[in-house]
Design a protein around this motif. Structure first.
Motif, PDB file in Angstrom:
ATOM      1  N   ASP A   1      36.284  56.443  41.435  1.00 56.96           N
ATOM      2  CA  ASP A   1      37.131  56.046  42.571  1.00 56.96           C
ATOM      3  C   ASP A   1      38.042  54.866  42.255  1.00 56.96           C
ATOM      4  OD1 ASP A   1      36.450  57.878  44.699  1.00 56.96           O
ATOM      5  OD2 ASP A   1      34.425  57.039  44.551  1.00 56.96           O
ATOM      6  N   ALA A   2      37.770  54.150  41.150  1.00 58.23           N
ATOM      7  CA  ALA A   2      38.611  52.986  40.804  1.00 58.23           C
ATOM      8  C   ALA A   2      40.067  53.383  40.608  1.00 58.23           C
ATOM      9  CB  ALA A   2      38.073  52.304  39.554  1.00 58.23           C
TER      10      ALA A   2
ATOM     11  N   ARG B   1      41.834  54.835  42.550  1.00 59.80           N
ATOM     12  CA  ARG B   1      42.567  54.667  43.827  1.00 59.80           C
ATOM     13  C   ARG B   1      43.358  53.366  43.852  1.00 59.80           C
ATOM     14  NH1 ARG B   1      40.567  58.897  46.579  1.00 59.80           N
ATOM     15  NH2 ARG B   1      38.449  59.496  46.048  1.00 59.80           N
ATOM     16  N   ILE B   2      42.997  52.408  43.007  1.00 54.80           N
ATOM     17  CA  ILE B   2      43.767  51.149  42.920  1.00 54.80           C
ATOM     18  C   ILE B   2      45.187  51.437  42.406  1.00 54.80           C
ATOM     19  CG2 ILE B   2      43.842  48.872  41.792  1.00 54.80           C
ATOM     20  CD1 ILE B   2      40.783  48.869  41.830  1.00 54.80           C
TER      21      ILE B   2
ATOM     22  N   TYR C   1      47.252  53.538  43.430  1.00 56.77           N
ATOM     23  CA  TYR C   1      48.224  53.811  44.498  1.00 56.77           C
ATOM     24  C   TYR C   1      48.842  52.540  45.074  1.00 56.77           C
ATOM     25  CZ  TYR C   1      45.965  58.309  44.034  1.00 56.77           C
ATOM     26  OH  TYR C   1      45.466  59.474  43.508  1.00 56.77           O
ATOM     27  N   VAL C   2      48.259  51.383  44.810  1.00 51.03           N
ATOM     28  CA  VAL C   2      48.909  50.122  45.198  1.00 51.03           C
ATOM     29  C   VAL C   2      49.422  49.362  43.975  1.00 51.03           C
ATOM     30  CG1 VAL C   2      47.711  49.845  47.412  1.00 51.03           C
ATOM     31  CG2 VAL C   2      46.688  48.891  45.343  1.00 51.03           C
TER      32      VAL C   2
ATOM     33  N   LEU D   1      47.375  40.954  40.379  1.00 51.08           N
ATOM     34  CA  LEU D   1      46.064  40.882  41.055  1.00 51.08           C
ATOM     35  C   LEU D   1      45.396  42.256  41.112  1.00 51.08           C
ATOM     36  CD1 LEU D   1      44.050  39.102  42.695  1.00 51.08           C
ATOM     37  CD2 LEU D   1      45.316  39.749  44.737  1.00 51.08           C
ATOM     38  N   SER D   2      46.166  43.273  41.541  1.00 50.29           N
ATOM     39  CA  SER D   2      45.568  44.613  41.640  1.00 50.29           C
ATOM     40  C   SER D   2      45.224  45.154  40.242  1.00 50.29           C
ATOM     41  CB  SER D   2      46.501  45.572  42.389  1.00 50.29           C
ATOM     42  OG  SER D   2      47.738  45.645  41.742  1.00 50.29           O
TER      43      SER D   2
ATOM     44  N   LEU E   1      41.996  43.584  39.321  1.00 52.65           N
ATOM     45  CA  LEU E   1      40.892  44.232  40.062  1.00 52.65           C
ATOM     46  C   LEU E   1      40.605  45.637  39.520  1.00 52.65           C
ATOM     47  CD1 LEU E   1      41.875  43.067  43.649  1.00 52.65           C
ATOM     48  CD2 LEU E   1      39.700  42.574  42.528  1.00 52.65           C
TER      49      LEU E   1
ATOM     50  N   ARG F   1      38.870  44.963  35.677  1.00 55.13           N
ATOM     51  CA  ARG F   1      37.475  44.471  35.600  1.00 55.13           C
ATOM     52  C   ARG F   1      36.450  45.608  35.510  1.00 55.13           C
ATOM     53  NH1 ARG F   1      33.478  43.100  34.250  1.00 55.13           N
ATOM     54  NH2 ARG F   1      32.077  41.420  34.858  1.00 55.13           N
ATOM     55  N   PRO F   2      36.505  46.618  36.410  1.00 53.37           N
ATOM     56  CA  PRO F   2      35.509  47.700  36.264  1.00 53.37           C
ATOM     57  C   PRO F   2      35.815  48.669  35.116  1.00 53.37           C
ATOM     58  CG  PRO F   2      36.890  48.099  38.200  1.00 53.37           C
ATOM     59  CD  PRO F   2      37.271  46.747  37.663  1.00 53.37           C
ATOM     60  N   MET F   3      37.092  48.792  34.720  1.00 50.81           N
ATOM     61  CA  MET F   3      37.458  49.775  33.682  1.00 50.81           C
ATOM     62  C   MET F   3      37.355  49.207  32.265  1.00 50.81           C
ATOM     63  SD  MET F   3      37.970  52.595  35.106  1.00 50.81           S
ATOM     64  CE  MET F   3      36.678  52.147  36.221  1.00 50.81           C
TER      65      MET F   3
ATOM     66  N   TRP G   1      38.680  40.721  33.469  1.00 53.77           N
ATOM     67  CA  TRP G   1      39.697  40.506  34.511  1.00 53.77           C
ATOM     68  C   TRP G   1      41.087  40.450  33.894  1.00 53.77           C
ATOM     69  CZ3 TRP G   1      38.059  40.957  39.366  1.00 53.77           C
ATOM     70  CH2 TRP G   1      36.738  40.630  39.662  1.00 53.77           C
TER      71      TRP G   1
END
Lengths: 48, 266
Positions: free
Chosen positions: B75-76, B78-79, B81-82, B132-133, B136, B139-141, B145
């Motif tokens: 689901d990461a 989805r970031i 799209y912004v 920033l996005s 975010l 970090r998980p991928m 950071w």
């Protein structure tokens, strides 16, 4: 949903940035319109 | 409020120098008149605001709830799209700033300096949002950071260029000197735009290569591409609407200052 805090953070930041930018722009425009209207009214009164 | 009191006569300066500016030049000089531009801008406003709201909300809801998760990223993704629309607007905003710089330096376009002063802070905000996005998402991928990757570093440089522009335009007692210095920075800083664009091809980067190009077919599924395009379009309208509103306010503030100065002289 995996990685929810990261996704929520990114979307919250996006909405926050655009909200702050648009609200501040709208308030600034309203203040500028009012101020110009006040100055024009005062000028017309002085001329009359 | 009626815009009619702001209608100013078109001066010789509005038509540029003695050289014939051509059709595009004529169009540019036609809207160098703030009163005329203000009337156009007021008429344009609803056509920017409503598509911005509808497309941005639709795109984010589509991306967040209706588009599929990525088989690798989950689901990461989805970031994206912004993040991608913010990155697109960061570059587009700076390109607009550079165009304003050229208009200001070459034709001394009266509105170009005002527009540049209003694009700068909005561009800096979306570039910050992009960083920033991206952080975010990274970090998980990537497990970090931030990495000093060519794409990330060149976008960070873009952010500093925006901040420099915002600071420089306000750094002089004489606003025209500030505008001129900022215009030179905007034009010189445009060299960072192709570096951002091609950084993923020129260097080995952790950042993924472009998924959408002008020449080739997109490398992502259409179920992800459509919400991304809707978000990008919506954010672009939002950017234009915000700059348009700020520019209208700046023109009215300039007019108010002129009236107050005239009143003081009389």
């Amino acid at each position: 949903m995996t990685h929810l805090p990261f996704i929520a953070g990114a979307y919250a930041a996006t909405i926050g940035v655009f909200l702050i930018l648009s609200v501040s722009a709208a308030l600034r425009l309203r203040a500028a319109e009012r101020r110009l209207h006040a100055v024009e009214t005062r000028r017309e009164r002085v001329r009359a | 409020m009626s815009a009619s009191p702001l209608a100013e006569p078109v001066s010789a300066q509005d038509h540029g120098s003695a050289t014939n500016p051509g059709r595009i030049g004529s169009l540019l000089h036609r809207y160098a008149n703030p009163g005329r531009f203000l009337r156009l801008s007021e008429r344009l406003s609803p056509f920017l605001v409503w598509p911005a709201i509808v497309l941005s909300v639709a795109g984010m809801v589509w991306g967040l709830f209706l588009s599929p998760a990525d088989w690798q990223q989950g689901d990461a993704v989805r970031i994206m799209y912004v993040h991608v629309p913010a990155a697109w607007l960061a570059s587009l905003g700076y390109a607009a700033l550079a165009v304003c710089g050229v208009l200001s330096l070459v034709w001394r376009h009266r509105l170009a300096d005002l527009a540049a002063a209003e694009i700068g802070p909005v561009g800096a905000s979306v570039t910050f949002l992009c960083l920033l996005s991206g952080s975010l998402w990274g970090r998980p991928m990537w497990g970090a950071w931030w990495v000093w990757d060519a794409r990330l570093t060149s976008v960070l440089v873009l952010f500093f260029l925006y901040l420099g522009h915002v600071a420089l335009i306000r750094a002089f007692d004489d606003p025209s000197r500030g505008a001129r210095a900022a215009a030179i920075l905007a034009v010189a800083g445009a060299v960072d735009l192709p570096i951002i664009k091609f950084s993923v091809q020129w260097w080995n980067t952790l950042h993924q290569p472009d998924s959408i190009t002008l020449t080739g077919a997109p490398t992502m599924s259409f179920s992800m591409l459509w919400p991304l395009l809707v978000c990008t379009l919506g954010f672009s309208f939002a950017f234009a609407a915000i700059v348009n509103t700020r520019l209208r306010a700046a023109i009215l503030e300039t007019r108010t200052r002129q009236l107050l100065l005239q009143g003081a002289r009389e």
